[in-house]
Design an enzyme around this catalytic site. Structure first.
Site, PDB file in Angstrom:
ATOM      1  N   GLU A 101       0.843  -1.200   0.000  1.00 10.41           N
ATOM      2  CA  GLU A 101       0.000   0.000   0.000  1.00 10.41           C
ATOM      3  C   GLU A 101       0.876   1.246   0.000  1.00 10.41           C
ATOM      4  O   GLU A 101       1.943   1.271   0.642  1.00 10.41           O
ATOM      5  CB  GLU A 101      -0.910  -0.020   1.229  1.00 10.41           C
ATOM      6  CG  GLU A 101      -1.939   1.086   1.289  1.00 10.41           C
ATOM      7  CD  GLU A 101      -2.937   0.859   2.428  1.00 10.41           C
ATOM      8  OE1 GLU A 101      -3.356  -0.308   2.623  1.00 10.41           O
ATOM      9  OE2 GLU A 101      -3.284   1.836   3.111  1.00 10.41           O
ATOM     10  N   ASP A 103       0.198   5.350   0.665  1.00  9.20           N
ATOM     11  CA  ASP A 103      -0.876   6.174   1.225  1.00  9.20           C
ATOM     12  C   ASP A 103      -0.625   7.669   1.186  1.00  9.20           C
ATOM     13  O   ASP A 103       0.444   8.148   1.595  1.00  9.20           O
ATOM     14  CB  ASP A 103      -1.064   5.854   2.722  1.00  9.20           C
ATOM     15  CG  ASP A 103      -1.727   4.527   2.976  1.00  9.20           C
ATOM     16  OD1 ASP A 103      -2.262   3.943   2.036  1.00  9.20           O
ATOM     17  OD2 ASP A 103      -1.691   4.082   4.136  1.00  9.20           O
ATOM     18  N   GLU A 105      -3.111  10.420   3.126  1.00  8.51           N
ATOM     19  CA  GLU A 105      -4.321  10.646   3.906  1.00  8.51           C
ATOM     20  C   GLU A 105      -4.299  12.086   4.413  1.00  8.51           C
ATOM     21  O   GLU A 105      -3.272  12.550   4.933  1.00  8.51           O
ATOM     22  CB  GLU A 105      -4.430   9.688   5.091  1.00  8.51           C
ATOM     23  CG  GLU A 105      -4.738   8.263   4.699  1.00  8.51           C
ATOM     24  CD  GLU A 105      -5.014   7.377   5.900  1.00  8.51           C
ATOM     25  OE1 GLU A 105      -5.939   6.556   5.833  1.00  8.51           O
ATOM     26  OE2 GLU A 105      -4.290   7.516   6.909  1.00  8.51           O
TER      27      GLU A 105
END
Length: 285
Positions: A101, A103, A105
């Site tokens: 993953e 990311d 955010e």
């Protein structure tokens, strides 16, 4: 030697190369709205996508394609005003218990206080590689471009073309690197007021709902991708322009500026969190 082996594997993959159509950027063509019961919508003939959040539910979408390396851009405009307790997530992820993953955010805040940009990299289901930043602009006033450049050498996080973080391929030193699991793009707007704003001290003010985040100008022209798990991953014809990209001296200077002036957390300096020693990659970069 490890880098050479990785390059050889990509050359083998490129032997299966076929030209793929250049992405039009249309959200209809590139994404599926996956949840939210009507709270995520596509407008302007596919040029604009919005996700909304109210007290009942958030919303989200995912890419039709899976990617195994690429330079992927998305313009985003975040929740304005009092966004405390909200999270706008934009990331690539594979599936399974040992997923990879990458990311972005965006953690909301009370009016007048800055957003926190939270970044992380997971390999084989293991994350704990958080770096957090304030931004040098208001991400709610206009659209800004957030980019992941992921190739066999490194993962570069960029904001409006400025690198803020690099995760290098250090497999030769025993650090796992995402290189074999194709990932989809996901994005969502959701409520996480138990942790998102000032460690959960500030809760979501639902009188400001519905909250909304907007997306434009998706670009995956430079990528290796597939539309089905039964297909080979195929790369675009200009893959050499990004496939082996690393930061040049000017970009390293830009990243130093961001990290010196806007970074607020770096797992590689958190000795209290890692009393037995920092993760291996922290001593290599």
């Amino acid at each position: 030697m490890a880098a050479f082996a990785t390059k050889q594997s990509l050359l083998l993959l490129s032997s299966l190369l076929i030209l793929i159509d250049v992405s039009t950027g249309s959200f209809y063509d590139n994404f599926d709205i996956t949840w939210g019961d009507g709270r995520a919508n596509i407008f302007e003939s596919g040029e604009l996508l919005t996700c909304t959040l109210d007290k009942i539910s958030g919303s989200g979408f995912q890419s039709k394609k899976e990617y195994l390396f690429g330079k992927i851009d998305m313009k985003m405009k975040l929740v304005a005003g009092n966004s405390a307790g909200t999270v706008t997530a934009y990331y690539l992820s594979s599936k399974g218990e040992t997923w990879d993953e990458i990311d972005f955010e965006f953690l909301g805040n009370v009016t007048g206080q800055p957003y926190v940009l939270h970044t992380n990299v997971f390999t084989g289901g293991k994350g704990n590689r958080e770096m957090q930043f304030y931004l040098w602009f208001d991400p709610t006033a206009d659209f800004h471009t957030y980019t992941v450049l992921w190739n066999p050498l490194n993962i570069i996080f960029l904001v409006d073309g400025i690198p803020i973080r690099v995760f290098k391929n250090n497999e030769a030193n025993g650090v796992a690197y995402p290189k074999s699991q194709p990932m989809k793009i996901y994005s969502s707007l959701w409520e996480a007021d138990d942790w998102a704003t000032q460690g959960g001290l500030i809760k979501t003010d639902w009188t400001n709902a519905p909250f909304s985040a907007s997306y434009r100008s998706f670009n995956d022209v430079d990528c290796c991708s597939r539309t089905s798990i039964w297909d080979w991953v195929t790369c675009n014809a200009n893959s050499n322009s990004w496939m082996w990209t690393t930061l040049n001296s000017n970009q390293l200077g830009q990243m130093k500026w961001v990290q010196d002036d806007y970074m607020i957390y770096n797992y590689c300096t958190d000795f209290k969190r890692f009393p037995q020693g920092l993760p291996t990659e922290c001593n290599l970069n």
